[in-house]
Design an enzyme around this catalytic site. Structure first.
Site, PDB file in Angstrom:
ATOM      1  N   LYS A 149      -7.289  -7.194   7.091  1.00 44.56           N
ATOM      2  CA  LYS A 149      -6.624  -8.118   8.012  1.00 44.56           C
ATOM      3  C   LYS A 149      -5.558  -7.394   8.843  1.00 44.56           C
ATOM      4  O   LYS A 149      -5.519  -7.526  10.060  1.00 44.56           O
ATOM      5  CB  LYS A 149      -5.970  -9.280   7.239  1.00 44.56           C
ATOM      6  CG  LYS A 149      -6.960 -10.100   6.405  1.00 44.56           C
ATOM      7  CD  LYS A 149      -6.274 -11.239   5.675  1.00 44.56           C
ATOM      8  CE  LYS A 149      -5.228 -10.807   4.659  1.00 44.56           C
ATOM      9  NZ  LYS A 149      -5.779 -10.019   3.514  1.00 44.56           N
ATOM     10  N   ARG A 209      -1.913 -19.338   3.127  1.00 45.47           N
ATOM     11  CA  ARG A 209      -2.557 -18.879   1.898  1.00 45.47           C
ATOM     12  C   ARG A 209      -2.800 -20.028   0.928  1.00 45.47           C
ATOM     13  O   ARG A 209      -3.366 -19.796  -0.140  1.00 45.47           O
ATOM     14  CB  ARG A 209      -1.674 -17.838   1.229  1.00 45.47           C
ATOM     15  CG  ARG A 209      -2.080 -16.407   1.555  1.00 45.47           C
ATOM     16  CD  ARG A 209      -1.081 -15.508   0.870  1.00 45.47           C
ATOM     17  NE  ARG A 209      -1.569 -14.219   0.513  1.00 45.47           N
ATOM     18  CZ  ARG A 209      -1.379 -13.128   1.228  1.00 45.47           C
ATOM     19  NH1 ARG A 209      -0.798 -13.193   2.402  1.00 45.47           N
ATOM     20  NH2 ARG A 209      -1.777 -11.955   0.768  1.00 45.47           N
ATOM     21  N   ARG A 255      -5.164   2.378  -0.763  1.00 45.07           N
ATOM     22  CA  ARG A 255      -4.298   2.094   0.402  1.00 45.07           C
ATOM     23  C   ARG A 255      -2.968   2.841   0.281  1.00 45.07           C
ATOM     24  O   ARG A 255      -2.347   2.868  -0.783  1.00 45.07           O
ATOM     25  CB  ARG A 255      -4.035   0.595   0.517  1.00 45.07           C
ATOM     26  CG  ARG A 255      -3.004   0.264   1.596  1.00 45.07           C
ATOM     27  CD  ARG A 255      -3.042  -1.154   2.075  1.00 45.07           C
ATOM     28  NE  ARG A 255      -2.731  -2.127   1.050  1.00 45.07           N
ATOM     29  CZ  ARG A 255      -2.815  -3.446   1.240  1.00 45.07           C
ATOM     30  NH1 ARG A 255      -3.204  -3.930   2.404  1.00 45.07           N
ATOM     31  NH2 ARG A 255      -2.517  -4.278   0.259  1.00 45.07           N
ATOM     32  N   ARG A 269       2.021   0.789  -2.206  1.00 48.50           N
ATOM     33  CA  ARG A 269       2.767  -0.436  -2.483  1.00 48.50           C
ATOM     34  C   ARG A 269       2.735  -0.723  -3.982  1.00 48.50           C
ATOM     35  O   ARG A 269       1.725  -0.507  -4.625  1.00 48.50           O
ATOM     36  CB  ARG A 269       2.120  -1.617  -1.734  1.00 48.50           C
ATOM     37  CG  ARG A 269       2.611  -1.758  -0.319  1.00 48.50           C
ATOM     38  CD  ARG A 269       1.802  -2.718   0.508  1.00 48.50           C
ATOM     39  NE  ARG A 269       1.497  -3.989  -0.145  1.00 48.50           N
ATOM     40  CZ  ARG A 269       0.836  -4.986   0.449  1.00 48.50           C
ATOM     41  NH1 ARG A 269       0.422  -4.839   1.706  1.00 48.50           N
ATOM     42  NH2 ARG A 269       0.569  -6.103  -0.189  1.00 48.50           N
ATOM     43  N   ARG A 325      -3.878 -10.435  -8.174  1.00 45.90           N
ATOM     44  CA  ARG A 325      -3.905 -10.856  -6.765  1.00 45.90           C
ATOM     45  C   ARG A 325      -5.272 -11.424  -6.407  1.00 45.90           C
ATOM     46  O   ARG A 325      -5.382 -12.374  -5.641  1.00 45.90           O
ATOM     47  CB  ARG A 325      -3.553  -9.681  -5.856  1.00 45.90           C
ATOM     48  CG  ARG A 325      -2.089  -9.317  -5.980  1.00 45.90           C
ATOM     49  CD  ARG A 325      -1.789  -8.009  -5.314  1.00 45.90           C
ATOM     50  NE  ARG A 325      -1.920  -8.090  -3.872  1.00 45.90           N
ATOM     51  CZ  ARG A 325      -2.073  -7.038  -3.087  1.00 45.90           C
ATOM     52  NH1 ARG A 325      -2.130  -5.832  -3.612  1.00 45.90           N
ATOM     53  NH2 ARG A 325      -2.164  -7.193  -1.787  1.00 45.90           N
TER      54      ARG A 325
HETATM   55  P1  ADP Z   1      -5.246  -6.440   4.287  1.00 48.30           P
HETATM   56  O1  ADP Z   1      -4.230  -6.579   5.392  1.00 48.30           O
HETATM   57  O2  ADP Z   1      -6.374  -7.424   4.423  1.00 48.30           O
HETATM   58  O3  ADP Z   1      -4.638  -6.458   2.929  1.00 48.30           O
HETATM   59  P2  ADP Z   1      -5.522  -3.651   5.196  1.00 48.30           P
HETATM   60  O4  ADP Z   1      -5.750  -3.796   6.671  1.00 48.30           O
HETATM   61  O5  ADP Z   1      -4.200  -3.199   4.744  1.00 48.30           O
HETATM   62  O6  ADP Z   1      -5.954  -5.024   4.445  1.00 48.30           O
HETATM   63  O7  ADP Z   1      -6.658  -2.675   4.626  1.00 48.30           O
HETATM   64  C1  ADP Z   1      -6.721  -2.344   3.245  1.00 48.30           C
HETATM   65  C2  ADP Z   1      -7.092  -0.872   3.069  1.00 48.30           C
HETATM   66  O8  ADP Z   1      -8.446  -0.652   3.483  1.00 48.30           O
HETATM   67  C3  ADP Z   1      -6.245   0.090   3.907  1.00 48.30           C
HETATM   68  O9  ADP Z   1      -6.081   1.259   3.121  1.00 48.30           O
HETATM   69  C4  ADP Z   1      -7.096   0.354   5.152  1.00 48.30           C
HETATM   70  O10 ADP Z   1      -6.863   1.663   5.672  1.00 48.30           O
HETATM   71  C5  ADP Z   1      -8.515   0.249   4.598  1.00 48.30           C
HETATM   72  N1  ADP Z   1      -9.476  -0.372   5.541  1.00 48.30           N
HETATM   73  C6  ADP Z   1      -9.259  -1.388   6.404  1.00 48.30           C
HETATM   74  N2  ADP Z   1     -10.397  -1.724   7.059  1.00 48.30           N
HETATM   75  C7  ADP Z   1     -11.377  -0.909   6.575  1.00 48.30           C
HETATM   76  C8  ADP Z   1     -12.797  -0.770   6.835  1.00 48.30           C
HETATM   77  N3  ADP Z   1     -13.431  -1.580   7.714  1.00 48.30           N
HETATM   78  N4  ADP Z   1     -13.470   0.168   6.137  1.00 48.30           N
HETATM   79  C9  ADP Z   1     -12.833   0.951   5.220  1.00 48.30           C
HETATM   80  N5  ADP Z   1     -11.519   0.872   4.936  1.00 48.30           N
HETATM   81  C10 ADP Z   1     -10.781  -0.043   5.593  1.00 48.30           C
HETATM   82  P1  ADP Z   2      -2.425  -8.439   1.285  1.00 41.89           P
HETATM   83  O1  ADP Z   2      -2.824  -8.666   2.705  1.00 41.89           O
HETATM   84  O2  ADP Z   2      -2.715  -7.075   0.800  1.00 41.89           O
HETATM   85  O3  ADP Z   2      -2.896  -9.519   0.357  1.00 41.89           O
HETATM   86  P2  ADP Z   2       0.283  -9.224   2.002  1.00 41.89           P
HETATM   87  O4  ADP Z   2       1.049  -8.098   2.522  1.00 41.89           O
HETATM   88  O5  ADP Z   2      -0.260 -10.225   2.971  1.00 41.89           O
HETATM   89  O6  ADP Z   2      -0.873  -8.605   1.113  1.00 41.89           O
HETATM   90  O7  ADP Z   2       1.127 -10.038   0.931  1.00 41.89           O
HETATM   91  C1  ADP Z   2       1.825  -9.394  -0.121  1.00 41.89           C
HETATM   92  C2  ADP Z   2       2.453 -10.432  -1.037  1.00 41.89           C
HETATM   93  O8  ADP Z   2       3.400 -11.223  -0.302  1.00 41.89           O
HETATM   94  C3  ADP Z   2       1.486 -11.454  -1.631  1.00 41.89           C
HETATM   95  O9  ADP Z   2       0.848 -10.984  -2.804  1.00 41.89           O
HETATM   96  C4  ADP Z   2       2.428 -12.639  -1.910  1.00 41.89           C
HETATM   97  O10 ADP Z   2       3.206 -12.427  -3.066  1.00 41.89           O
HETATM   98  C5  ADP Z   2       3.373 -12.582  -0.720  1.00 41.89           C
HETATM   99  N1  ADP Z   2       2.892 -13.411   0.428  1.00 41.89           N
HETATM  100  C6  ADP Z   2       2.509 -12.972   1.652  1.00 41.89           C
HETATM  101  N2  ADP Z   2       2.166 -13.999   2.450  1.00 41.89           N
HETATM  102  C7  ADP Z   2       2.334 -15.125   1.698  1.00 41.89           C
HETATM  103  C8  ADP Z   2       2.134 -16.509   1.949  1.00 41.89           C
HETATM  104  N3  ADP Z   2       1.679 -16.983   3.125  1.00 41.89           N
HETATM  105  N4  ADP Z   2       2.408 -17.387   0.929  1.00 41.89           N
HETATM  106  C9  ADP Z   2       2.867 -16.965  -0.247  1.00 41.89           C
HETATM  107  N5  ADP Z   2       3.061 -15.672  -0.554  1.00 41.89           N
HETATM  108  C10 ADP Z   2       2.801 -14.747   0.412  1.00 41.89           C
END
Ligand code: ADP
Ligand code: ADP
Length: 225
Positions: free
Chosen positions: A17, A92, A131, A164, A175
């Site tokens: 995302k 969420r 990541r 992280r 998660r």
């Molecule tokens: P999210 O915001 O949904 O948690 P991220 O954008 O941070 O996800 O991506 C999670 C991990 O996967 C990061 O280490 C990123 O570099 C990698 N990543 C993102 N998109 C792709 C893809 N299409 N193929 C392989 N790795 C990806």
């Molecule tokens: P990822 O995309 O890898 O799931 P985020 O960076 O979006 O992680 O979120 C990290 C953490 O922040 C979540 O595990 C949760 O604890 C908190 N968080 C983020 N967005 C929300 C939301 N909309 N509602 C509740 N908790 C949230």
């Protein structure tokens, strides 16, 4: 109203995302709000919100709705969001989605589309364990799929890359459970409102981006027709 792009990025942790958000905001010049980034900044600052949120985040739980809803309701009402916005990590839960819909309705607006980036659990674990993020900008990398040019260093600003705390193995599982139990019901929520667009997150970053861009271009054409 018709040209507004009020967008939500939905999907499991690690689906890509944030990666896609960074590309889409450049394409469409949209303000981007990541609740994860907002919360991590609050934790670093040691603000009241940060102190309250930290324990939930460390364990992989969601922060309670009442801590997060006002942040987003205020954000989307700001002037720079008038022509649209991209929300990453919000909503969420169903109450969060209802609160957003209500706030937008008060502004005579609505969500344009919820972009679901799909990825299965096994791949989520691979994505999250590899990541790494820049300590300064939050820019994301992956040890195998998107490595930096120099190990441990951000390509963009030379800062240090870190893992992280919630990307450690013991938190990832929780998660995922939280995603399936609390966030996945939003798929049906947006689908039943005709707002859901699905994307295969297992494709390359560029392919996912191309697919989303094409879907948004079509959506704009339909809206202006
Ligand atoms: P999210 O915001 O949904 O948690 P991220 O954008 O941070 O996800 O991506 C999670 C991990 O996967 C990061 O280490 C990123 O570099 C990698 N990543 C993102 N998109 C792709 C893809 N299409 N193929 C392989 N790795 C990806
Ligand atoms: P990822 O995309 O890898 O799931 P985020 O960076 O979006 O992680 O979120 C990290 C953490 O922040 C979540 O595990 C949760 O604890 C908190 N968080 C983020 N967005 C929300 C939301 N909309 N509602 C509740 N908790 C949230």
């Amino acid at each position: 109203m018709s040209q507004e792009l009020n967008l939500i990025l939905l999907g499991p942790p690690g689906a890509g995302k944030g990666t896609q958000a960074a590309r889409l905001v450049q394409d469409f010049r949209l303000p981007w709000a990541s609740t994860g980034d907002m919360l991590r900044a609050a934790v670093t600052e040691g603000s009241d919100l940060g102190l309250k949120a930290k324990g939930f985040m460390d364990s992989g739980a969601l922060v309670p709705d009442d801590l997060i809803v006002d942040l987003i309701v205020e954000r989307v009402a700001q002037e720079d969001c008038e022509d649209g916005f991209l929300l990453d990590g919000y909503p969420r839960t169903i109450p969060q989605a209802d609160a957003l819909a209500e706030a937008l309705e008060g502004l005579d607006r609505k969500v344009t589309a919820a972009l679901l980036v799909e990825l299965d659990d096994e791949e989520v674990i691979r994505r999250l364990s590899g990541r790494r993020v820049c300590v300064t900008s939050g820019h994301g990398y992956h040890l195998d799929f998107d490595p930096p040019k120099h190990e441990g260093v951000c390509d963009q600003d030379g800062s240090r890359l870190v893992q992280r705390d919630d990307d450690k193995a013991e938190v990832i599982e929780n998660r995922l459970e939280v995603y399936h139990a609390q966030t996945e019901p939003l798929v049906e929520y947006f689908e039943s409102r005709g707002l859901l667009r699905r994307f295969d997150g297992s494709r390359s970053q560029t392919e996912v981006h191309d697919h989303i861009r094409a879907a948004l271009a079509t959506l704009r054409l339909e809206e202006s027709a």
